[in-house]
Design a protein around this motif. Structure first.
Motif, PDB file in Angstrom:
ATOM      1  N   CYS A  64       0.836  -1.201   0.000  1.00 39.25           N
ATOM      2  CA  CYS A  64       0.000   0.000   0.000  1.00 39.25           C
ATOM      3  C   CYS A  64       0.870   1.250   0.000  1.00 39.25           C
ATOM      4  O   CYS A  64       0.576   2.222  -0.685  1.00 39.25           O
ATOM      5  CB  CYS A  64      -0.908   0.015   1.232  1.00 39.25           C
ATOM      6  SG  CYS A  64      -2.270  -1.158   1.119  1.00 39.25           S
TER       7      CYS A  64
ATOM      8  N   HIS B 233      -4.727  -1.674  -7.945  1.00 32.79           N
ATOM      9  CA  HIS B 233      -4.651  -1.766  -6.489  1.00 32.79           C
ATOM     10  C   HIS B 233      -5.859  -1.096  -5.843  1.00 32.79           C
ATOM     11  O   HIS B 233      -6.446  -1.625  -4.906  1.00 32.79           O
ATOM     12  CB  HIS B 233      -3.356  -1.135  -5.983  1.00 32.79           C
ATOM     13  CG  HIS B 233      -3.218  -1.193  -4.493  1.00 32.79           C
ATOM     14  ND1 HIS B 233      -2.554  -2.212  -3.836  1.00 32.79           N
ATOM     15  CD2 HIS B 233      -3.693  -0.379  -3.514  1.00 32.79           C
ATOM     16  CE1 HIS B 233      -2.618  -2.018  -2.541  1.00 32.79           C
ATOM     17  NE2 HIS B 233      -3.294  -0.891  -2.312  1.00 32.79           N
TER      18      HIS B 233
ATOM     19  N   CYS C 290      -8.326  -2.421  -2.962  1.00 33.54           N
ATOM     20  CA  CYS C 290      -8.034  -1.984  -1.592  1.00 33.54           C
ATOM     21  C   CYS C 290      -8.857  -0.751  -1.234  1.00 33.54           C
ATOM     22  O   CYS C 290      -8.614   0.339  -1.750  1.00 33.54           O
ATOM     23  CB  CYS C 290      -6.543  -1.713  -1.447  1.00 33.54           C
ATOM     24  SG  CYS C 290      -6.085  -1.022   0.142  1.00 33.54           S
TER      25      CYS C 290
ATOM     26  N   CYS D 224      -6.900   2.393   0.371  1.00 31.10           N
ATOM     27  CA  CYS D 224      -6.148   3.216  -0.576  1.00 31.10           C
ATOM     28  C   CYS D 224      -7.102   4.001  -1.468  1.00 31.10           C
ATOM     29  O   CYS D 224      -6.830   5.140  -1.842  1.00 31.10           O
ATOM     30  CB  CYS D 224      -5.221   2.352  -1.429  1.00 31.10           C
ATOM     31  SG  CYS D 224      -3.767   1.840  -0.498  1.00 31.10           S
TER      32      CYS D 224
HETATM   33 ZN   LIG Z   1      -3.833  -0.392  -0.357  1.00 31.28          ZN
END
Ligand SMILES: [Zn+2]
Lengths: 211, 394
Positions: B3, B29, B33, B36
C-alpha cells in the motif's frame, strides 16, 4: 516600415530586447506575468502586501539577472525560479519556520484552524462555503514548511509540469515527486481532520479523486 | 507494505505524470483496496480545493511601481561600475602622484604615451570554449594552450588575430547614437534613405510627440529607431547618420564570436555523426527494448542538433547584419531667451564667487593646519594666565 507591436512578439524576443536595455520590452514581460508571479508570492507569503513587495523584488531581480538568462529553460520557468528564491530568502531571513512534523499531532495549529472557521449561519450557503474553503486552504498552506508550500503552489496554482517544477526548483524530478507527495499528504491531514464543517466543505467539492 | 508503495504514486497519478504501466498498477490496487481508494479520493479533493482557490487580483499600481524600480536600475549600472572602481582609482591616482613627483624631482621627461588602441571593444569576453572545440583546434597550427584564453592572448599580443584569420571573422557589432535634430520627420526620412541605400532595413521604430504648451510652444517629436545594416556598411552608415544632427551620445560595441561560432559548428558536426551512427544501430536493433533505447538517444541527439542550429542561425543573423539604435529628438528652443548675455554673465559670476569662497575656505583650512601648533601653545599660555590671575584675585 515595420512598427513592432510588443504585444505580438514572443517572450524570447522580448527578453532579447530587454537584454539590450529596452525597458518597454521588459514592461511587456511584467504585464504578461505579473498576475502569476503576484499570486505565487501572495500565497507564499500569506499576505497580499508582502506578496506585492516580493513580486516586485522578483521582477527587479529578474531584470538585473537577465544577462545571465541563457534560454535553456523557458522564460516563465526561469522567472518562477527567481520569484521562488526571492520568497524563500525573505522567509528564511525572517526566521519564520513553518516546519510541522508529520508525527506531531499538530494540536496548536489545528486548534487555530478550527477556531477561525467562520459561522455559516447567514448568507448564500454556496458563496460562504467557497469563501470558507478558500480561507481554510490558505491557512493550511501557511502551516506547511516553506519548500512544501512552494511546490504545491507551483503545481496546483501555477500549473507547472513535473519537468518545469524540477527546473524552477533546481532539483531532480524524483525530489519533486516525493516533496509534492508529502506536501499533499500533510495538507490532507490538515484539511480533512479539522472540524466537521471542513470535512463537509471538502465533500462538497469532491469529484471522485482522479481524472 | 505494498500500500505504501502505491500511495507514493498518488501525486503523480493525480497529475497525470505516470507511465501507462504505473497508472494501471495504481488503478488495479485501488479497485481491490478500500483504504487506498479512500486515501486517493481524499487526496484528489485536497488537490481540487487548492486548485479551486480563486486567483487574487494584482494590487493597483503594481506594474508602474515595478517599472519605476526597473528604470532606476537600468540607469544604475554605469554608476555602479564607477563606484566599484573608486578604490582602484584612488590607488592609481596616488601612484601617479608619487611617480610624477619622483620624475619631476629627478628631472626626467615623462615617457611618451604608448600606442594604446583607440577602441578595445572588440574583445572576446564571452567567447565560449568548450570541450568539443578540440576538433577545431586540431585544424589550426598554434598550440592549444594559446587558444584557450583568447582575451589574455590579445593582451599579451600573441596574435590570435593571425590564427583566426584562417576563419571568416564573426563579430556582433552594435552602435547607439543619440542625436538632436532640427526637424524630426526630415531626419527620419533621411535615415531611412541611408539604411535602404546600403541594403538594410528598419527593425523597429517608435516615436512620441510632446504635448504642446499653453502658448503653443513645444510639441517636439522624439523617437527611437532600431536599424539593421549589412556589416560591411556598418561604419559608413553610423558615420552618415551621426552627421545628420548634433551628436549627443555615441557608443559602439563589438563582440567577437568567431570562436564560439566555429566551436558550435564542430559540436553540430559531432552530433550529426552521432545521429548517423545511431540510425545505423537502429537499423540493426532486434528487441523492442533496444529500439526504444536507441530512439530515446536519437531524440536527445536531434534536440541537441536543433539547439546548435538555432544558435548558429542567430549568430549568423547578428553578425551579417549589424544593429544601429538611434534616438532622435528635436532640438528645443531656448525657454528663457530674454537676455541670454545677462543670464550667462550672472551664472559665470555666481560660479566664480562660489569658487572664490571654496578657495578661501581651503586657504583658511591650510592656514589653520599650519598655525595649529602655535595656536595650541597660545591657548595653553592663556589658560595658565587666567588661572594665575584668578588665584591672585582670591
Ligand atoms: Zn492499499
Amino acid at each position: 516600415m515595420p512598427m513592432v507591436n510588443l504585444r505580438e512578439i514572443s517572450d524570447e524576443q522580448l527578453v532579447m530586447r530587454a537584454k539590450r536595455g529596452d525597458t518597454d520590452a521588459f514592461g511587456e514581460l511584467v504585464a504578461r506575468y505579473e498576475h502569476r508571479i503576484f499570486n505565487l508570492a501572495y500565497r507564499m507569503m500569506g499576505d497580499p502586501e508582502d506578496g506585492a513587495d516580493m513580486a516586485q523584488e522578483a521582477f527587479l531581480r529578474a531584470f538585473k539577472a537577465l544577462r545571465g538568462f541563457r534560454g535553456d529553460a523557458s522564460f516563465s520557468t526561469w522567472l518562477y525560479r527567481v520569484a521562488s528564491n526571492v520568497c524563500l530568502d525573505e522567509l528564511r531571513r525572517r526566521g519564520r519556520r513553518g516546519e510541522v512534523s508529520l508525527d506531531a499531532p499538530l494540536t496548536t495549529e489545528q486548534g487555530q484552524l478550527r477556531r477561525e472557521v467562520p459561522d455559516t449561519a447567514a448568507g448564500p450557503a454556496e458563496v460562504v462555503e467557497r469563501r470558507e474553503a478558500e480561507a481554510l486552504v490558505h491557512r493550511a498552506l501557511g502551516l506547511l514548511p516553506d519548500d512544501h508550500r512552494l511546490v504545491v503552489l507551483l503545481r496546483d496554482i501555477e500549473g507547472l509540469s513535473y519537468g518545469e517544477l524540477a527546473e524552477a526548483l533546481g532539483c531532480p524530478v524524483g525530489t519533486v515527486k516525493s516533496r509534492l507527495n508529502r506536501a499533499r499528504a500533510k495538507l490532507r491531514e490538515l484539511l480533512l481532520s479539522a472540524e466537521p464543517e471542513a470535512s463537509r466543505v471538502v465533500k462538497g467539492n469532491e469529484r471522485g479523486g482522479a481524472r | 507494505m505494498k500500500c505504501r508503495d502505491i500511495r507514493e504514486m498518488f501525486s503523480p497519478y493525480l497529475d497525470d505524470e505516470l507511465s501507462q504501466e504505473e497508472r494501471a498498477r495504481v488503478e488495479e490496487h485501488v479497485r481491490a483496496c478500500d483504504k487506498c481508494a479512500e486515501e486517493l479520493r481524499a487526496l484528489g479533493s485536497v488537490v481540487d480545493m487548492v486548485r479551486g482557490m480563486p486567483p487574487a487580483p494584482v494590487p493597483q499600481g503594481f506594474r508602474s511601481r515595478v517599472m519605476r524600480a526597473v528604470e532606476k536600475e537600468a540607469r544604475a549600472p554605469i554608476r555602479k561600475v564607477l563606484r566599484g572602481y573608486r578604490g582602484l582609482a584612488a590607488i592609481a591616482a596616488a601612484l601617479l602622484l608619487v611617480v610624477g613627483a619622483y620624475l619631476t624631482v629627478a628631472g626626467l621627461p615623462f615617457p611618451a604615451a604608448q600606442g594604446i588602441p583607440e577602441s578595445a571593444h572588440v574583445g572576446s569576453g564571452e567567447v565560449a570554449v568548450g570541450d568539443a572545440g578540440e576538433a577545431m583546434y586540431s585544424k589550426v597550427a598554434a598550440p592549444e594552450e594559446e587558444l584557450a584564453e583568447p582575451a589574455d592572448m590579445q593582451m599579451a599580443g600573441l596574435g590570435v588575430e593571425d590564427v583566426l584569420d584562417l576563419y571568416e571573422r564573426k563579430v556582433i557589432r552594435n552602435a547607439f547614437l543619440r542625436l538632436e535634430v532640427e526637424d524630426f520627420d526630415e531626419s527620419y526620412r533621411r535615415i531611412i534613405t541611408i539604411v535602404k541605400g546600403v541594403g538594410g532595413y528598419v527593425q523597429q521604430s517608435t516615436f512620441r510627440t510632446d504635448e504642446p504648451g499653453p502658448e503653443g510652444q513645444g510639441g517636439y517629436k522624439s523617437g527611437r529607431l532600431v536599424l539593421r545594416v549589412p556589416s560591411e556598411f556598418f561604419e559608413s552608415a553610423v558615420e552618415e547618420i551621426g552627421s545628420l544632427g548634433e551628436l549627443r551620445d555615441r557608443e559602439i560595441t563589438g563582440q567577437d564570436v568567431t570562436m564560439e561560432y566555429y566551436d558550435l559548428e564542430a559540436r553540430k558536426r559531432n552530433a550529426e555523426r552521432q545521429e548517423q551512427r545511431l540510425l545505423e544501430i537502429l537499423a540493426q536493433a532486434k528487441t523492442v527494448n533496444e529500439i526504444l533505447q536507441v530512439e530515446r538517444e536519437l531524440a536527445r541527439v536531434r534536440g541537441e542538433i536543433e539547439v546548435y542550429e538555432g544558435r548558429l542561425r542567430y549568430l549568423n543573423n547578428v553578425t551579417t547584419l549589424s544593429t544601429i539604435t538611434v534616438e532622435l529628438s528635436e532640438a528645443r528652443e531656448e525657454e528663457e531667451p530674454a537676455s541670454p548675455g545677462l543670464w550667462d554673465r550672472m551664472t559665470v559670476a555666481f560660479r566664480d564667487s562660489i569658487r572664490a569662497m571654496l578657495d578661501l575656505a581651503g586657504r583658511a583650512l591650510v592656514f589653520l593646519a599650519a598655525a595649529a601648533p602655535v595656536l595650541l601653545i597660545l591657548a595653553a599660555l592663556w589658560l595658565a594666565y587666567r588661572r594665575f590671575r584668578g588665584r591672585a584675585g582670591a
